[in-house]
Design an enzyme around this catalytic site. Structure first.
Site, short mmCIF file in Angstrom:
data_model
loop_
_atom_site.label_atom_id
_atom_site.label_comp_id
_atom_site.label_asym_id
_atom_site.label_seq_id
_atom_site.Cartn_x
_atom_site.Cartn_y
_atom_site.Cartn_z
N TYR A 53 0.81 -1.22 0.00
CA TYR A 53 0.00 0.00 0.00
C TYR A 53 0.85 1.27 0.00
O TYR A 53 0.34 2.36 -0.27
CB TYR A 53 -0.92 0.04 1.23
CG TYR A 53 -1.87 -1.11 1.38
CD1 TYR A 53 -2.06 -2.06 0.37
CD2 TYR A 53 -2.59 -1.27 2.57
CE1 TYR A 53 -2.93 -3.13 0.55
CE2 TYR A 53 -3.47 -2.32 2.74
CZ TYR A 53 -3.63 -3.26 1.73
OH TYR A 53 -4.49 -4.30 1.92
N HIS A 111 0.90 -11.72 2.54
CA HIS A 111 -0.17 -11.02 1.82
C HIS A 111 -0.92 -11.92 0.84
O HIS A 111 -2.11 -11.72 0.59
CB HIS A 111 0.44 -9.82 1.08
CG HIS A 111 -0.54 -8.75 0.75
ND1 HIS A 111 -0.19 -7.43 0.65
CD2 HIS A 111 -1.87 -8.78 0.49
CE1 HIS A 111 -1.25 -6.70 0.35
NE2 HIS A 111 -2.28 -7.50 0.24
#
Length: 277
Positions: A53, A111
């Protein structure tokens, strides 16, 4: 106004650490500090970020600016498959800590499972070692299917505390949820607001019935199903509204109406790589 006390309701992870039941997501939030500050002001105590991000530093800055103690805020971050592997994960942990200027991270997730068995397990081993030294409190995964969770079990490692998956009425991932519940793995729900696509007649009817907006109906459904939803927004009014979900309950029949919207993977709205080899 959302109740700060309610927002601090927690679940105890298999690691023994407590995690707030409602999280604040910052995916695609290019300037996360103001929105995280607003969320913390309202009463959120759980922020979900990731290396991918590119806003870990902003999340750390917001926590410091909030005036809260570091121990008051539960922080999650994640390492993407292109950085998987034992040594690269060790470096990644150090980099995340440095960017956020924290001594520890509450929850560190793999992730995605796209790096293959060997690198997934190497990454998991590095995370467990960081947990043993106190740099991580809890270790988890994201986008893991049953096969990937069984892979960890077969390797002889402790199972993750959390599996964060795409989860909403249209894609309920029932096989993964069942496995996680049987093995004391808490399920976090990303995309709980289906990227704002909430105009299904049943959702709209329930919003009218309960005098709530559709997003609140979806967050409430997720909480009542026992998930940990991670709604995201950069708009202060929406950040507060998404948290104002603790003063009503959906009836059992209405929960079933939303359950019946399930389309499995056909209802996915995100990348959802749970079937990766």
């Amino acid at each position: 106004m959302a109740s700060e006390l309610a927002l601090q309701s927690t679940v105890t992870l298999s690691s023994g650490h407590k995690m707030p039941l409602l999280g604040f997501g910052v995916f695609q939030n290019s300037d996360a500090t103001p929105s995280v500050l607003e969320a913390l002001k309202i009463g959120y105590r759980h922020v979900d970020t990731a290396q991918y991000y590119r806003n870990e530093a902003q999340v750390g800055e917001a926590v410091r600016k909030s005036g809260l103690n570091r121990s008051d805020v539960f922080i999650t971050t994640k390492i993407m498959s292109n950085n998987h592997g034992y040594h690269s994960t060790q470096r990644g942990i150090a980099d995340s800590l440095a960017r956020m200027k924290f001594d520890y991270i509450d929850l560190f997730l793999i992730h995605d499972p796209l790096s293959g068995t060997q690198r997934r397990l190497e990454t998991y081993q590095a995370l467990l070692e960081a947990k043993a030294t106190g740099r991580i409190n809890s270790v988890g995964v994201s986008n893991y299917g049953v096969k990937h969770l069984e892979e960890i079990k077969t390797a002889g490692y402790e199972l993750p505390s959390v599996n964060q998956i795409e989860l909403h009425p249209f894609n309920q991932q029932t096989d993964i949820v069942k496995y996680c519940r049987e093995h004391n793995i808490i399920v976090q729900a990303y995309c709980p607001l289906v990227h704002g696509k909430m105009n299904h007649p049943i959702i709209l009817d329930l919003a009218s019935k309960y005098k709530r907006d559709p997003a609140q109906i979806l967050v409430r459904w997720s909480l009542q199903k026992g998930f940990v939803p991670l709604p995201k927004s950069e708009r202060p009014a929406r950040i507060e509204s998404n948290a104002n979900v603790y003063d009503f309950d959906l009836d059992v029949d209405d929960i079933h109406k939303l359950d019946n919207l399930n389309r499995g993977k056909a209802g996915s709205i995100s990348w959802n790589p749970v079937d990766a080899p």
